[in-house]
Design a protein around this motif. Structure first.
Motif, PDB file in Angstrom:
ATOM      1  N   SER A 105     -54.863 -22.627  15.149  1.00  0.00           N
ATOM      2  CA  SER A 105     -56.100 -23.229  14.635  1.00  0.00           C
ATOM      3  C   SER A 105     -55.925 -24.702  14.248  1.00  0.00           C
ATOM      4  O   SER A 105     -56.875 -25.341  13.791  1.00  0.00           O
ATOM      5  CB  SER A 105     -56.639 -22.414  13.451  1.00  0.00           C
ATOM      6  N   ALA A 106     -54.727 -25.261  14.434  1.00  0.00           N
ATOM      7  CA  ALA A 106     -54.515 -26.680  14.113  1.00  0.00           C
ATOM      8  C   ALA A 106     -54.944 -27.557  15.281  1.00  0.00           C
ATOM      9  O   ALA A 106     -55.135 -27.070  16.401  1.00  0.00           O
ATOM     10  CB  ALA A 106     -53.029 -26.906  13.812  1.00  0.00           C
ATOM     11  N   GLY A 107     -55.054 -28.860  15.028  1.00  0.00           N
ATOM     12  CA  GLY A 107     -55.267 -29.816  16.110  1.00  0.00           C
ATOM     13  C   GLY A 107     -53.922 -30.109  16.772  1.00  0.00           C
ATOM     14  O   GLY A 107     -52.935 -29.401  16.530  1.00  0.00           O
ATOM     15  N   ALA A 108     -53.882 -31.176  17.587  1.00  0.00           N
ATOM     16  CA  ALA A 108     -52.633 -31.489  18.283  1.00  0.00           C
ATOM     17  C   ALA A 108     -51.539 -31.916  17.295  1.00  0.00           C
ATOM     18  O   ALA A 108     -50.386 -31.524  17.427  1.00  0.00           O
ATOM     19  CB  ALA A 108     -52.868 -32.578  19.313  1.00  0.00           C
ATOM     20  N   TRP A 109     -51.905 -32.704  16.319  1.00  0.00           N
ATOM     21  CA  TRP A 109     -50.889 -33.226  15.380  1.00  0.00           C
ATOM     22  C   TRP A 109     -51.605 -33.609  14.084  1.00  0.00           C
ATOM     23  O   TRP A 109     -51.921 -34.762  13.866  1.00  0.00           O
ATOM     24  CB  TRP A 109     -50.186 -34.427  16.016  1.00  0.00           C
ATOM     25  N   ASP A 110     -51.872 -32.632  13.238  1.00  0.00           N
ATOM     26  CA  ASP A 110     -52.630 -32.869  11.992  1.00  0.00           C
ATOM     27  C   ASP A 110     -51.685 -33.170  10.832  1.00  0.00           C
ATOM     28  O   ASP A 110     -50.917 -32.302  10.433  1.00  0.00           O
ATOM     29  CB  ASP A 110     -53.410 -31.608  11.560  1.00  0.00           C
ATOM     30  N   GLU A 111     -51.793 -34.389  10.302  1.00  0.00           N
ATOM     31  CA  GLU A 111     -50.971 -34.706   9.125  1.00  0.00           C
ATOM     32  C   GLU A 111     -51.718 -34.217   7.897  1.00  0.00           C
ATOM     33  O   GLU A 111     -52.677 -34.840   7.456  1.00  0.00           O
ATOM     34  CB  GLU A 111     -50.722 -36.208   9.056  1.00  0.00           C
ATOM     35  N   ARG A 112     -51.285 -33.083   7.350  1.00  0.00           N
ATOM     36  CA  ARG A 112     -52.029 -32.453   6.243  1.00  0.00           C
ATOM     37  C   ARG A 112     -51.617 -33.010   4.881  1.00  0.00           C
ATOM     38  O   ARG A 112     -52.343 -32.903   3.907  1.00  0.00           O
ATOM     39  CB  ARG A 112     -51.793 -30.950   6.241  1.00  0.00           C
ATOM     40  N   ALA A 113     -50.390 -33.507   4.801  1.00  0.00           N
ATOM     41  CA  ALA A 113     -49.870 -34.087   3.549  1.00  0.00           C
ATOM     42  C   ALA A 113     -48.630 -34.874   3.933  1.00  0.00           C
ATOM     43  O   ALA A 113     -48.212 -34.859   5.097  1.00  0.00           O
ATOM     44  CB  ALA A 113     -49.500 -32.974   2.567  1.00  0.00           C
ATOM     45  N   GLU A 114     -48.029 -35.553   2.930  1.00  0.00           N
ATOM     46  CA  GLU A 114     -46.813 -36.298   3.228  1.00  0.00           C
ATOM     47  C   GLU A 114     -45.748 -35.301   3.726  1.00  0.00           C
ATOM     48  O   GLU A 114     -45.543 -34.240   3.102  1.00  0.00           O
ATOM     49  CB  GLU A 114     -46.321 -36.997   1.958  1.00  0.00           C
ATOM     50  N   ASN A 115     -45.124 -35.592   4.846  1.00  0.00           N
ATOM     51  CA  ASN A 115     -44.058 -34.742   5.410  1.00  0.00           C
ATOM     52  C   ASN A 115     -44.538 -33.375   5.899  1.00  0.00           C
ATOM     53  O   ASN A 115     -43.726 -32.458   6.042  1.00  0.00           O
ATOM     54  CB  ASN A 115     -42.917 -34.519   4.401  1.00  0.00           C
ATOM     55  N   LEU A 116     -45.849 -33.209   6.116  1.00  0.00           N
ATOM     56  CA  LEU A 116     -46.362 -31.899   6.556  1.00  0.00           C
ATOM     57  C   LEU A 116     -47.325 -32.065   7.731  1.00  0.00           C
ATOM     58  O   LEU A 116     -48.394 -32.665   7.596  1.00  0.00           O
ATOM     59  CB  LEU A 116     -47.086 -31.196   5.404  1.00  0.00           C
ATOM     60  N   ILE A 117     -46.905 -31.547   8.899  1.00  0.00           N
ATOM     61  CA  ILE A 117     -47.724 -31.615  10.111  1.00  0.00           C
ATOM     62  C   ILE A 117     -48.087 -30.201  10.545  1.00  0.00           C
ATOM     63  O   ILE A 117     -47.217 -29.336  10.617  1.00  0.00           O
ATOM     64  CB  ILE A 117     -46.923 -32.252  11.288  1.00  0.00           C
ATOM     65  N   PHE A 118     -49.356 -29.963  10.819  1.00  0.00           N
ATOM     66  CA  PHE A 118     -49.776 -28.718  11.474  1.00  0.00           C
ATOM     67  C   PHE A 118     -50.055 -29.059  12.932  1.00  0.00           C
ATOM     68  O   PHE A 118     -50.671 -30.089  13.228  1.00  0.00           O
ATOM     69  CB  PHE A 118     -51.038 -28.147  10.815  1.00  0.00           C
ATOM     70  N   THR A 119     -49.619 -28.193  13.852  1.00  0.00           N
ATOM     71  CA  THR A 119     -49.813 -28.493  15.274  1.00  0.00           C
ATOM     72  C   THR A 119     -50.069 -27.234  16.092  1.00  0.00           C
ATOM     73  O   THR A 119     -49.525 -26.171  15.784  1.00  0.00           O
ATOM     74  CB  THR A 119     -48.579 -29.234  15.853  1.00  0.00           C
ATOM     75  N   SER A 120     -50.893 -27.410  17.129  1.00  0.00           N
ATOM     76  CA  SER A 120     -51.093 -26.313  18.093  1.00  0.00           C
ATOM     77  C   SER A 120     -50.437 -26.669  19.429  1.00  0.00           C
ATOM     78  O   SER A 120     -50.658 -25.997  20.430  1.00  0.00           O
ATOM     79  CB  SER A 120     -52.597 -26.063  18.298  1.00  0.00           C
ATOM     80  N   LEU A 121     -49.631 -27.748  19.446  1.00  0.00           N
ATOM     81  CA  LEU A 121     -48.961 -28.141  20.692  1.00  0.00           C
ATOM     82  C   LEU A 121     -47.954 -27.070  21.107  1.00  0.00           C
ATOM     83  O   LEU A 121     -47.412 -26.339  20.271  1.00  0.00           O
ATOM     84  CB  LEU A 121     -48.197 -29.464  20.493  1.00  0.00           C
ATOM     85  N   ALA A 122     -47.679 -27.014  22.411  1.00  0.00           N
ATOM     86  CA  ALA A 122     -46.663 -26.079  22.929  1.00  0.00           C
ATOM     87  C   ALA A 122     -45.277 -26.567  22.479  1.00  0.00           C
ATOM     88  O   ALA A 122     -45.090 -27.762  22.226  1.00  0.00           O
ATOM     89  CB  ALA A 122     -46.748 -26.048  24.451  1.00  0.00           C
ATOM     90  N   PRO A 123     -44.295 -25.654  22.383  1.00  0.00           N
ATOM     91  CA  PRO A 123     -42.963 -26.035  21.904  1.00  0.00           C
ATOM     92  C   PRO A 123     -42.372 -27.274  22.584  1.00  0.00           C
ATOM     93  O   PRO A 123     -41.872 -28.177  21.908  1.00  0.00           O
ATOM     94  CB  PRO A 123     -42.128 -24.780  22.201  1.00  0.00           C
ATOM     95  N   ALA A 124     -42.452 -27.368  23.918  1.00  0.00           N
ATOM     96  CA  ALA A 124     -41.851 -28.521  24.613  1.00  0.00           C
ATOM     97  C   ALA A 124     -42.532 -29.829  24.203  1.00  0.00           C
ATOM     98  O   ALA A 124     -41.883 -30.876  24.083  1.00  0.00           O
ATOM     99  CB  ALA A 124     -41.937 -28.324  26.121  1.00  0.00           C
TER     100      ALA A 124
END
Ligand SMILES: NC(=O)c1ccc[n+]([C@@H]2O[C@H](COP(=O)([O-])OP(=O)(O)OC[C@H]3O[C@@H](n4cnc5c(N)ncnc54)[C@H](OP(=O)(O)O)[C@@H]3O)[C@@H](O)[C@H]2O)c1
Length: 168
Positions: free
Chosen positions: A69-88
């Protein structure tokens, strides 16, 4: 880029009793080992379920949390990224940010996602003096990896760290 999977397990190979089981059952020396390895790396990759079991963002390191449910590279807080990108794609992004040895920190689902794409280079498993009898394993569903044991170290009184290279 070298990806190290770092996990704690019981003697009977369980990493948790259930999906919402916080890994607070490891010994002090194991926790110290986890902190030192992840700080040295600077970046940890978690599945969203694992991240939800944590009390918050672990300080002094980047946390990458994989969620559909995340975007490609969501910076949610300092040092915290949520991502739905594939592992590679995540690894490409981390390389561009200057990281060379990200630590894959589970859980079962996300470990398997990386293993299926043959993206794990090293596996460090710490073995705790515990038996759960039931629960989650390091990987599921079925995968097949061949490993070479590089070394082992005693951690504290009752735990062990096993270092394996994944044969490719
Ligand atoms: N002993 C240890 O060292 C250790 C370490 C880590 C974790 N654990 C334990 O492992 C358990 C959690 O493991 P788990 O397998 O249930 O969950 P997990 O691997 O931590 O996370 C699974 C989540 O990842 C996201 N996801 C799954 N496939 C995806 C995909 N293809 N693309 C994008 N996102 C995807 C989904 O989140 P969304 O629903 O947000 O999409 C899914 O719910 C917990 O009990 C934890 O304590 C133990």
């Amino acid at each position: 880029m070298k990806v190290t999977m770092l996990m704690a397990q019981t003697l009977d190979g369980r990493i948790a009793k259930s999906s919402n089981h916080f890994p607070d059952w490891t010994e002090k020396a194991d926790k110290k080992f986890f902190k030192s390895r992840t700080k040295e790396s600077g970046v940890m990759i978690f599945g969203r379920t694992t991240f939800d079991t944590l009390p918050g963002v672990l300080p002094g390191r980047f946390s990458i949390v994989i969620s559909r449910s995340a975007g490609a590279w969501d910076e949610r807080a300092e040092n915290l990224i949520f991502t739905s990108l594939a592992p590679a794609e995540i690894l490409k992004k981390l390389k561009s940010l200057g990281f060379s040895n990200p630590i894959l920190c589970g859980g079962t689902t996300i470990n398997t996602l990386f293993a299926r794409e043959n993206l794990i280079d090293e596996i460090i498993v710490t073995v705790s003096p515990k038996i759960f009898g039931d629960g989650l394993g390091l990987f599921s569903p079925e995968i097949s990896l061949d490993l070479a044991l590089e070394k082992f170290e005693k951690l504290g009184e009752n735990s062990l760290a096993l270092f394996y290279t994944v044969k490719k």
